[in-house]
Scaffold this active site. Structure first.
Site, mmCIF file in Angstrom:
data_model
loop_
_atom_site.group_PDB
_atom_site.id
_atom_site.type_symbol
_atom_site.label_atom_id
_atom_site.label_comp_id
_atom_site.label_asym_id
_atom_site.label_seq_id
_atom_site.Cartn_x
_atom_site.Cartn_y
_atom_site.Cartn_z
ATOM 1 N N VAL A 90 -23.290 2.661 -21.741
ATOM 2 C CA VAL A 90 -24.098 3.707 -22.366
ATOM 3 C C VAL A 90 -23.542 4.059 -23.740
ATOM 4 O O VAL A 90 -24.289 4.183 -24.722
ATOM 5 C CB VAL A 90 -24.166 4.962 -21.458
ATOM 6 C CG1 VAL A 90 -24.885 6.101 -22.166
ATOM 7 C CG2 VAL A 90 -24.880 4.633 -20.154
ATOM 8 N N CYS A 91 -22.236 4.191 -23.841
ATOM 9 C CA CYS A 91 -21.615 4.551 -25.117
ATOM 10 C C CYS A 91 -21.836 3.473 -26.174
ATOM 11 O O CYS A 91 -21.975 3.776 -27.360
ATOM 12 C CB CYS A 91 -20.126 4.809 -24.931
ATOM 13 S SG CYS A 91 -19.762 6.266 -23.916
ATOM 14 N N THR A 92 -21.861 2.220 -25.745
ATOM 15 C CA THR A 92 -22.131 1.131 -26.687
ATOM 16 C C THR A 92 -23.489 1.323 -27.353
ATOM 17 O O THR A 92 -23.630 1.177 -28.577
ATOM 18 C CB THR A 92 -22.067 -0.227 -25.956
ATOM 19 O OG1 THR A 92 -20.741 -0.414 -25.450
ATOM 20 C CG2 THR A 92 -22.417 -1.379 -26.889
#
Length: 219
Positions: A44-46
Site C-alpha cells: 500500500v505504501c508503495t
C-alpha cells in the site's frame, strides 16, 4: 506526548535521501506535509509514495513541501524508489526520511517509548501506527492530522482539498462545509456580524440563524 491541532510540530534533525535536514528550517516560510510509513517495500505504501510523486506539482502550486518518512534506514530507500517507479510510473523526487532509530516516530507520538531504539527486526504490524499525515503551516503549527490503517491507502486528493480549505480559511473569516471543493460557497464564521458580512462579501444567504453562506472569497 500527545500531539493535537495547533501544537507546534516537533522539530528534529534527520538523514534523508537528499541529505541531512533540520525540519523547521527545511519548511522555511511555507507549508509542509509529513507522511509516514511503517516499513519499506510494503504494497500500500508503495502506491502512496508514487501517488504523492505524481501530485508533487499540485502541492508546489500551493506552496507546500512534501516529505515522507519510513521506519527504515535511508540506504534502503533508494531500492524502494526503484520499486515505486516500476509500480506507479513516478519518480520520487521529494526527500524520504530514514528513521531507523525510531526517533521521529516517537517524537510524533506514532510509536510508544517502549518500542525500542531500532527498526531492525520490527515488522509492518509492529509499526502499524506509523501511518499518519501531518499538515504543518508556516507558523510551524500542526493544522491537520490523519491516521490510516495499513490496509487503507490514503486519498491524497483529499489532503489537497483540506489544504485548500485551511489556506483559504486562514486568510478570511470563513469556514468550508462538508464536501467543499474549490469555487463552492463557504460559510461565514460566527464572529462576523451581518453588517460586516455585507461589507466583506457583498451578499450572503441565511440558511439558519447560525448558518450563513456566501461566495468563496478570492485569494
Amino acid at each position: 506526548m500527545s500531539l493535537r491541532i495547533n501544537d507546534i510540530a516537533p522539530d528534529f534533525t534527520a538523514e534523508t535521501t537528499q541529505g541531512t535536514i533540520e525540519f523547521h528550517n527545511w519548511i522555511g516560510d511555507g507549508w509542509a506535509v509529513l507522511f509516514s510509513h511503517p516499513k519499506n517495500f510494503t504494497p500500500v505504501c508503495t502506491t502512496e509514495l508514487g501517488t504523492m510523486a505524481g501530485l508533487e506539482g499540485e502541492f508546489t502550486k500551493r506552496g507546500v513541501k512534501i516529505v515522507g518518512i519510513s521506519v527504515d534506514p535511508v540506504e534502503s530507500h533508494g531500492k524502494w524508489k526503484d520499486d515505486i517507479r516500476t509500480a506507479t510510473g513516478y519518480d520520487v523526487d521529494y526527500p524520504l526520511i530514514g528513521d531507523k532509530d525510531l526517533n521521529v516516530a516517537k517524537l510524533y507520538d506514532m510509536l510508544p517509548a517502549s518500542a525500542g531504539s531500532s527498526s531492525e527486526g520490527r515488522t509492518p504490524a509492529d509499526n502499524a501506527t506509523v501511518r499518519s499525515v501531518y499538515v504543518i503551516g508556516p507558523d510551524k503549527k500542526i493544522k491537520l492530522i490523519l491516521t490510516y490503517p495499513m490496509t487503507t491507502g490514503r486519498n491524497f486528493n483529499e489532503i489537497l482539498r483540506a489544504i485548500d480549505s485551511i489556506q483559504l480559511t486562514s486568510k478570511h473569516q470563513v469556514a468550508t462545509p462538508a464536501n467543499w471543493q474549490q469555487g463552492d460557497d463557504v460559510i461565514i464564521t460566527a464572529g462576523v456580524s451581518n453588517e460586516d458580512a455585507l461589507a466583506r462579501f457583498g451578499s450572503f444567504d441565511t440558511v439558519l440563524p447560525y448558518l450563513r453562506k456566501t461566495k468563496q472569497p478570492s485569494a
